[in-house]
Scaffold this motif. Sequence first.
Motif, PDB file in Angstrom:
ATOM      1  N   ILE A  54       0.991  -1.114  -0.105  1.00 55.46           N
ATOM      2  CA  ILE A  54       0.090  -0.048   0.235  1.00 55.46           C
ATOM      3  C   ILE A  54       0.924   1.071  -0.019  1.00 55.46           C
ATOM      4  O   ILE A  54       1.701   1.375   0.698  1.00 55.46           O
ATOM      5  CB  ILE A  54      -0.966  -0.007   1.333  1.00 55.46           C
ATOM      6  N   ILE A  55       0.509   2.289  -0.719  1.00 53.63           N
ATOM      7  CA  ILE A  55       1.267   3.703  -0.668  1.00 53.63           C
ATOM      8  C   ILE A  55       0.150   4.696  -0.141  1.00 53.63           C
ATOM      9  O   ILE A  55      -1.050   4.735  -0.909  1.00 53.63           O
ATOM     10  CB  ILE A  55       1.676   3.976  -2.129  1.00 53.63           C
ATOM     11  N   LEU A  56       0.485   5.302   0.842  1.00 50.96           N
ATOM     12  CA  LEU A  56      -0.405   6.196   1.429  1.00 50.96           C
ATOM     13  C   LEU A  56       0.234   7.511   1.075  1.00 50.96           C
ATOM     14  O   LEU A  56       1.213   8.073   1.453  1.00 50.96           O
ATOM     15  CB  LEU A  56      -0.338   6.037   2.884  1.00 50.96           C
ATOM     16  N   LEU A  57      -0.413   8.121  -0.013  1.00 55.05           N
ATOM     17  CA  LEU A  57       0.075   9.514  -0.768  1.00 55.05           C
ATOM     18  C   LEU A  57      -0.466  10.755  -0.681  1.00 55.05           C
ATOM     19  O   LEU A  57      -1.953  10.774  -0.791  1.00 55.05           O
ATOM     20  CB  LEU A  57      -0.190   8.998  -2.353  1.00 55.05           C
ATOM     21  N   ASP A  58       0.267  11.685  -0.059  1.00 57.20           N
ATOM     22  CA  ASP A  58      -0.278  13.179   0.184  1.00 57.20           C
ATOM     23  C   ASP A  58      -0.022  13.650  -1.200  1.00 57.20           C
ATOM     24  O   ASP A  58       1.166  13.431  -1.837  1.00 57.20           O
ATOM     25  CB  ASP A  58       0.480  13.646   1.113  1.00 57.20           C
ATOM     26  N   GLY A  80      -1.319  -0.847  -3.832  1.00 58.89           N
ATOM     27  CA  GLY A  80      -2.542  -0.265  -3.978  1.00 58.89           C
ATOM     28  C   GLY A  80      -2.390   1.241  -3.390  1.00 58.89           C
ATOM     29  O   GLY A  80      -1.318   1.562  -2.864  1.00 58.89           O
ATOM     30  N   ILE A  81      -3.028   2.428  -4.045  1.00 61.26           N
ATOM     31  CA  ILE A  81      -2.767   3.767  -3.658  1.00 61.26           C
ATOM     32  C   ILE A  81      -3.945   4.393  -3.169  1.00 61.26           C
ATOM     33  O   ILE A  81      -4.963   4.343  -3.579  1.00 61.26           O
ATOM     34  CB  ILE A  81      -2.264   4.482  -5.006  1.00 61.26           C
ATOM     35  N   ILE A  82      -3.531   4.765  -1.960  1.00 55.66           N
ATOM     36  CA  ILE A  82      -4.461   5.674  -1.001  1.00 55.66           C
ATOM     37  C   ILE A  82      -4.160   6.958  -1.088  1.00 55.66           C
ATOM     38  O   ILE A  82      -3.102   7.245  -0.238  1.00 55.66           O
ATOM     39  CB  ILE A  82      -4.897   5.100   0.334  1.00 55.66           C
ATOM     40  N   VAL A  83      -4.780   7.999  -1.854  1.00 57.90           N
ATOM     41  CA  VAL A  83      -4.528   9.449  -1.558  1.00 57.90           C
ATOM     42  C   VAL A  83      -5.387   9.757  -0.288  1.00 57.90           C
ATOM     43  O   VAL A  83      -6.219   9.824  -0.019  1.00 57.90           O
ATOM     44  CB  VAL A  83      -5.025  10.114  -2.686  1.00 57.90           C
ATOM     45  N   ASP A 102      -6.618   4.145  -5.972  1.00 56.58           N
ATOM     46  CA  ASP A 102      -7.819   3.165  -5.450  1.00 56.58           C
ATOM     47  C   ASP A 102      -8.417   3.832  -4.829  1.00 56.58           C
ATOM     48  O   ASP A 102      -9.888   3.595  -4.642  1.00 56.58           O
ATOM     49  CB  ASP A 102      -7.093   1.896  -4.931  1.00 56.58           C
ATOM     50  N   GLU A 103      -8.049   4.478  -3.662  1.00 58.12           N
ATOM     51  CA  GLU A 103      -9.169   5.176  -2.612  1.00 58.12           C
ATOM     52  C   GLU A 103      -8.769   6.682  -2.382  1.00 58.12           C
ATOM     53  O   GLU A 103      -7.396   6.799  -2.717  1.00 58.12           O
ATOM     54  CB  GLU A 103      -9.259   4.287  -1.269  1.00 58.12           C
TER      55      GLU A 103
END
Length: 238
Positions: A54-58, A80-83, A102-103
């Motif tokens: 998972i990448i939690l992306l600002d 998975g990319i969560i902005v 993704d989200e």
Amino acid sequence: MTGEQKGIRVLLVEDEETVLQLHGAVLVGAGCVVDEAPTLACFRDRIARSRYDIILLDLCLPDGNALEAISEIRRGTSAGIIVATSNRDLDDRLTGLEQGADEYLEKPVHPRELVARVRNLAGRLAVAKREEKMELVHHFQGWSVDLAARTVRLHDGDTLQLTENEFRLLDVLIRNAAKPVHRERLLTALGSDEEATDRAVDKAIYRLRVKLHAVLGHATPLIETVHGFGYRFIAEIL
């Protein structure tokens, strides 16, 4: 910050130190393995060197807007990319999703929601990967073919040794099971070490048939000739 437990690998792309520490502590506490990237440059370097779930992306980073890099990032990773951003602009949200995110999460994020979103997305992606892998393993009476691992395995545990070109032809035939495959299509599957002619396809198919018959003993060929066209794989997939 890197968690010591084995678990979901998360990359936190965030330049605000307070948020970075908070999200990192929450995820490590939930059993995740967490790495940090405070800039786009660091982010690119991280995903080039390591695999993440998972990448939690600002979006707003010191060296650019990550929104513009999502499609590029998506080409380089299956994570998975969560902005996670305080930006409530609907256009940005839609653009991010269209480019491969993704989200979307709006900051501030409740710790329980953060963990739930990461776990749920990682779980869905893991299931999808298992299903995709299963689609690449085909089982037949007495034998199976793993198209990803490029192996033909007999049910007694032995493996059938095929050349690279023989396996390439088998791969194309299985993926088109029950449908005739034109010689020209099979010809494109042959490697550069094989003479690029219809005769080369016929010879490789012949060798493949002989090997399959030798170990499986089927009375009828598993690869049927379609006269004037090509070949068809007729073994029944279980």
